[in-house]
Structure formats: structure tokens, C-alpha cells
Write a protein that holds these residues in place. Sequence first.
Motif, mmCIF file in Angstrom:
data_model
loop_
_atom_site.group_PDB
_atom_site.id
_atom_site.type_symbol
_atom_site.label_atom_id
_atom_site.label_comp_id
_atom_site.label_asym_id
_atom_site.label_seq_id
_atom_site.Cartn_x
_atom_site.Cartn_y
_atom_site.Cartn_z
ATOM 1 N N LEU A 82 11.979 -23.161 -11.086
ATOM 2 C CA LEU A 82 11.213 -21.924 -11.201
ATOM 3 C C LEU A 82 9.970 -22.062 -10.324
ATOM 4 O O LEU A 82 9.213 -23.027 -10.465
ATOM 5 N N ALA A 83 9.775 -21.101 -9.422
ATOM 6 C CA ALA A 83 8.669 -21.183 -8.461
ATOM 7 C C ALA A 83 7.899 -19.869 -8.432
ATOM 8 O O ALA A 83 8.453 -18.802 -8.720
ATOM 9 N N GLY A 143 3.438 -23.217 -20.787
ATOM 10 C CA GLY A 143 4.555 -23.117 -19.851
ATOM 11 C C GLY A 143 4.873 -24.472 -19.233
ATOM 12 O O GLY A 143 6.044 -24.868 -19.125
ATOM 13 N N VAL A 144 3.839 -25.206 -18.832
ATOM 14 C CA VAL A 144 4.040 -26.541 -18.255
ATOM 15 C C VAL A 144 4.636 -27.485 -19.292
ATOM 16 O O VAL A 144 5.564 -28.256 -19.010
ATOM 17 N N GLU A 145 4.117 -27.434 -20.516
ATOM 18 C CA GLU A 145 4.595 -28.324 -21.578
ATOM 19 C C GLU A 145 6.083 -28.114 -21.847
ATOM 20 O O GLU A 145 6.853 -29.075 -21.971
ATOM 21 N N ILE A 146 6.500 -26.849 -21.918
ATOM 22 C CA ILE A 146 7.910 -26.563 -22.189
ATOM 23 C C ILE A 146 8.779 -26.976 -21.008
ATOM 24 O O ILE A 146 9.873 -27.524 -21.182
ATOM 25 N N ALA A 147 8.303 -26.728 -19.791
ATOM 26 C CA ALA A 147 9.062 -27.128 -18.599
ATOM 27 C C ALA A 147 9.310 -28.629 -18.600
ATOM 28 O O ALA A 147 10.424 -29.092 -18.296
ATOM 29 N N SER A 159 6.082 -30.110 -12.946
ATOM 30 C CA SER A 159 7.189 -30.611 -13.758
ATOM 31 C C SER A 159 8.420 -30.728 -12.871
ATOM 32 O O SER A 159 8.616 -29.927 -11.953
ATOM 33 N N GLY A 160 9.249 -31.743 -13.135
ATOM 34 C CA GLY A 160 10.511 -31.878 -12.406
ATOM 35 C C GLY A 160 10.364 -32.293 -10.962
ATOM 36 O O GLY A 160 11.178 -31.898 -10.119
ATOM 37 N N GLU A 161 9.373 -33.105 -10.662
ATOM 38 C CA GLU A 161 9.134 -33.591 -9.299
ATOM 39 C C GLU A 161 10.359 -34.292 -8.724
ATOM 40 O O GLU A 161 10.592 -34.272 -7.506
#
Length: 295
Positions: free
Chosen positions: A232-233, A242-246, A266-268
Amino acid sequence: MSEASDLADYLIAPDPKAPRLTRAVVGTDQFGHPTEISVVEERPLTIYLNSREIVTAMTIGDYPEYLALGFLLNQGMLKPTDDVTRVDYDEELEVVVVRTATETNHEEKLKKKTRTSGCAVGTVFGDMMEGLENVTLPQSSIRTSDLYALAHKINRTPSLYLEAGAIHGTVLCQGDQPLVYMEDVGRHNAVDKIAGWMFQEQASASDKVLYTTGRLTSEMVIKCALMGIPVLASRSGFTAWGVEIARQVGLTLIGRMRGQRFVCLSGEDRLLRDVDPNSVPEEARKHGRKSGAKT
């Protein structure tokens, strides 16, 4: 060479000149001079699931069938495996009825509503986190060169946003190609239209990217994860939840995409940094969008 993306590359592209979507309004400018601008239309759309009225949403009125399907899917009232027999839209009554082969009952879910931070007053039913514990997102990678190409194409695509403002866009992408571009007064509506299109077309989510012009809120992250899209971008910023859930679901979350710059929170591990950011042109001011539109 035209600055606009080739609209023929899109499966669904914005149609900023569609007569039902905007209205010309005359006012005065800062000098008191008469001026005419296009403003976005809003109209109600009532969604039924079989015989049950579910919600009335404010929307621009395009792709009502996709919006209804996507809303019901993202609320967990429809499952991807459900047999949808018909989707009927009555333009005069502004009603969509989604019919399934088996009867549905969501009395308890309808009793519990959460008003979200989304524009046009988004509403979700039931437990917002319901279903996330079972989400396993694919480990497909995304090239940073593709991210830059997507931002470049999307920001130059003729759209309602560039025509009239006061609207959000969401784009389903694959690789460096934007596929389906939906707009609406609420970013949640735009995402639901994407979800409805994917359901109707039986489109795979595993190799897709969802690009939005709006904020990366908890609702946006939840919907993207439940749709099975791993990336998601956005041009805009993040909310902490939002960051915590991601991070909890392993979704790649990228924001503040402007020119050479972006931030991944998130998801690097999905990012393939295959291009030097210094080789990417800075974004011209005239292509800027309102990254923090008030909603």
C-alpha cells in the motif's frame, strides 16, 4: 510529448469530463471578479444485501455496482467464495441490490458501527480487526523503479482531482503499470470500488500494489490487507495505528512519495532498491497534489 499517461493503458481510467460527476458553479475570486469552476457532485447510494438495507453512502455515483460489492466484501458481509447471482442498480432510486444464492443475516454486525476518519464519514460494521488474524500476505517483491514509475504516471493522469479537487483517488497497479483508477469523495469508497472490480473480474491480489492519494489510516491498511494486496503506497502520510496494523499483518506501507522521496514504515523486506533515487527527477510543482487534503 503529452504529460498525461496513455489512458489506453488503463483497464479503467478516470473520466473527468463525465457530465454527471461535476457541476460548473459561478462565484467570485479574491479580487471580487466573477469566476466559474467545476465542483464534484455528491449523491446518496443505498446498498441492499438481498432484502436487507445495509447503508447509505455519499458517493460521486460512478461504478455503483463495484462500490456495493466492494463495500460488502470489505465489511465481511460477503465472502470471496459467495455466489452473487445479480447486482441490480436503479439510477432513479439511487439504490443497488446485491443478491446471493444463499440467504444472509448480519443483524449483530449491523448493530455495531464505527465511524472512521475517512472523508464523507466512513462507517464500518462489526469488529474492525475481524479476519486480520487469518491474513497471510504474499511475499511478492516491489521494485523501487516501479514505485517511481507508478507515481509519475498516476500524477499525470487526467482525473477528477486535477479537474475539480475535493476528491481522492485509489489505483490498483501491477509492476510499473496502473490498471484500475477509481475516484470518490471518500477514499474508502474508492478502495471499495477497486475491491468490487477485483471480485467481479476474479483478479489476483498477490502481485498487486494499491496506490492512494489519501492518508494511510488504519481503515486503509485493514481494507488492503483483507483484499490480499501486499503493498500500500501513498503521496500522503501515516497514522500510528495504521503503521501498527501494517506491521502486525506484514503489509508493506510506503508513504510521502514525492519525486525522489518516500518513507517505508512496514514491510521493508519486499523492497528491491534497483534504482538510485538521485537519478529520479524531482516532482514539478505543477504536478503537485494536495497530499493532506482535509476530510
